[in-house]
Design an enzyme around this catalytic site. Structure first.
Site, mmCIF file in Angstrom:
data_model
loop_
_atom_site.group_PDB
_atom_site.id
_atom_site.type_symbol
_atom_site.label_atom_id
_atom_site.label_comp_id
_atom_site.label_asym_id
_atom_site.label_seq_id
_atom_site.Cartn_x
_atom_site.Cartn_y
_atom_site.Cartn_z
ATOM 1 C CG ASP A 23 -1.840 1.198 1.292
ATOM 2 O OD1 ASP A 23 -1.748 2.078 0.393
ATOM 3 O OD2 ASP A 23 -2.649 1.282 2.234
ATOM 4 C CG LEU A 24 2.884 2.422 -3.597
ATOM 5 C CD1 LEU A 24 2.733 2.767 -5.070
ATOM 6 C CD2 LEU A 24 4.359 2.414 -3.203
ATOM 7 C CG ASN B 133 1.298 0.628 -13.425
ATOM 8 O OD1 ASN B 133 1.004 1.192 -14.479
ATOM 9 N ND2 ASN B 133 0.386 -0.026 -12.701
ATOM 10 C CB THR C 130 -0.883 7.086 -3.141
ATOM 11 O OG1 THR C 130 -1.635 6.964 -1.932
ATOM 12 C CG2 THR C 130 -0.943 5.778 -3.910
ATOM 13 C CE1 TYR D 210 -6.724 17.113 -3.190
ATOM 14 C CE2 TYR D 210 -9.090 16.839 -3.530
ATOM 15 C CZ TYR D 210 -7.789 16.360 -3.638
ATOM 16 O OH TYR D 210 -7.576 15.127 -4.202
#
Length: 311
Positions: A84-85, A113, A134, A184
């Site tokens: 889990d990045l 990727n 991430t 955001y």
């Protein structure tokens, strides 16, 4: 000049590069079935790499892709990796696992990727805007932690799968968390993370020189492009098939004309080198100064020193 173009498929390139893919060890992140990463590893399996390491957040999805590859190419060795990045703890655990595999002493190609695209505002468990965490920080950490195995290869290659999303935002050094979400915009945050991918490639190449798609709100993407004055905001989005979409992955990972590119960062699009005069390549995504600033920021954010400093 590359003989390939926008319509080139991964299937075609795997056939052309079969001798270059054979016996390679390839680690790919984000390999869920029917995804770009999943299609990539299934495509190159036909050329008989020696080992495919399939990393994904969802272990069952990685296993499903592994089973599909095994059914088609049973002689190709496969190992799955839970990753889990968006979690630095998960990245460190995955990296430790890779380093513990004595039967895989080298990684010839790392294909970064995996990523997320334009979610609503979220903060990772480590306190960073989710796309920055991430798409960049997790990838940065993984690449550094397994770098010794990459450099153990006789012809190492690191592929950063980005997009032309860098046109949507430079890296916001003073406000990368978008004022805790108050300012955001999911497309600007996506653009920042894609710019970060490109800047990381530049810094990585410089530091190594001494050693060696989808249901998305595309109307919102067009609006972001128009706000920034990018020509893509006025055109139609032309989707590629998976076979076409993965072609540049294969080109970047194995094209022989790119040999030695680990110490030279190159922006690739449609199976060719990008052209700043005709492609939308922003100067903020190709600046060595911005790249060095981001590398330093990433080290500080992760509370680590780059593994390259000790090599």
């Amino acid at each position: 000049m590359s003989p390939y173009d926008r319509d080139t498929t991964a299937t075609q390139l795997v056939n052309d590069y079969a001798s270059l893919i054979k016996d390679k060890v390839v680690l790919t992140t984000g390999v869920s079935p029917n995804s770009l990463g999943g299609f990539f590893v299934q495509a190159i399996a036909k050329a008989k790499p020696s080992f495919l390491i399939l990393a994904a957040r969802n272990s069952s999805k990685a296993q499903q892709t592994a089973q599909e590859i095994f059914a088609a190419e049973p002689e190709v060795k496969i190992r799955t990796l839970q990753l889990d990045l968006g979690s630095f703890t998960s990245v460190r655990k995955a990296a430790d696992q890779v380093k513990s595999w004595d039967d895989i002493p080298v990684i010839d190609v790392l294909v970064n990727n995996a990523g997320i695209m334009a979610p609503e505002y979220q903060v990772s468990e480590d306190g960073f805007e989710s796309q920055f965490a991430t798409n960049h920080l997790g990838t940065f950490l993984l690449t550094n932690l397994i770098m010794k195995k990459i450099l153990a290869s006789q012809s190492p290659r690191v592929v950063m799968v980005s997009s032309d999303g860098d046109r949507l935002n430079p890296f916001r050094f003073d406000n990368y968390n978008f004022d805790s979400g108050k300012t955001y915009n999911k497309w600007y945050a996506y653009g920042q993370s894609k710019t970060a991918n490109m800047l990381m490639a530049i810094s990585l190449a410089e530091k190594l020189a001494d050693h060696l798609d989808m249901d998305f709100d595309f109307d919102g993407l067009r609006a972001a492009d128009k706000t920034l004055g990018n020509r893509e905001g006025w055109g139609d989005f032309e989707a590629k098939s998976l076979d076409q979409g993965v072609a540049t992955h294969v080109y970047a990972a194995f094209d022989p004309d790119l040999k030695g590119m680990l110490t030279t960062a190159s922006y690739l699009i449609d199976c060719r080198l990008g052209d700043p005069l005709s492609d939308t390549i922003k100067p903020w995504a190709t600046s060595s100064l911005e790249a060095r600033k981001l590398w330093d920021l990433s080290e500080k954010s992760l509370l680590v020193r780059s593994s390259l400093t000790s090599l």
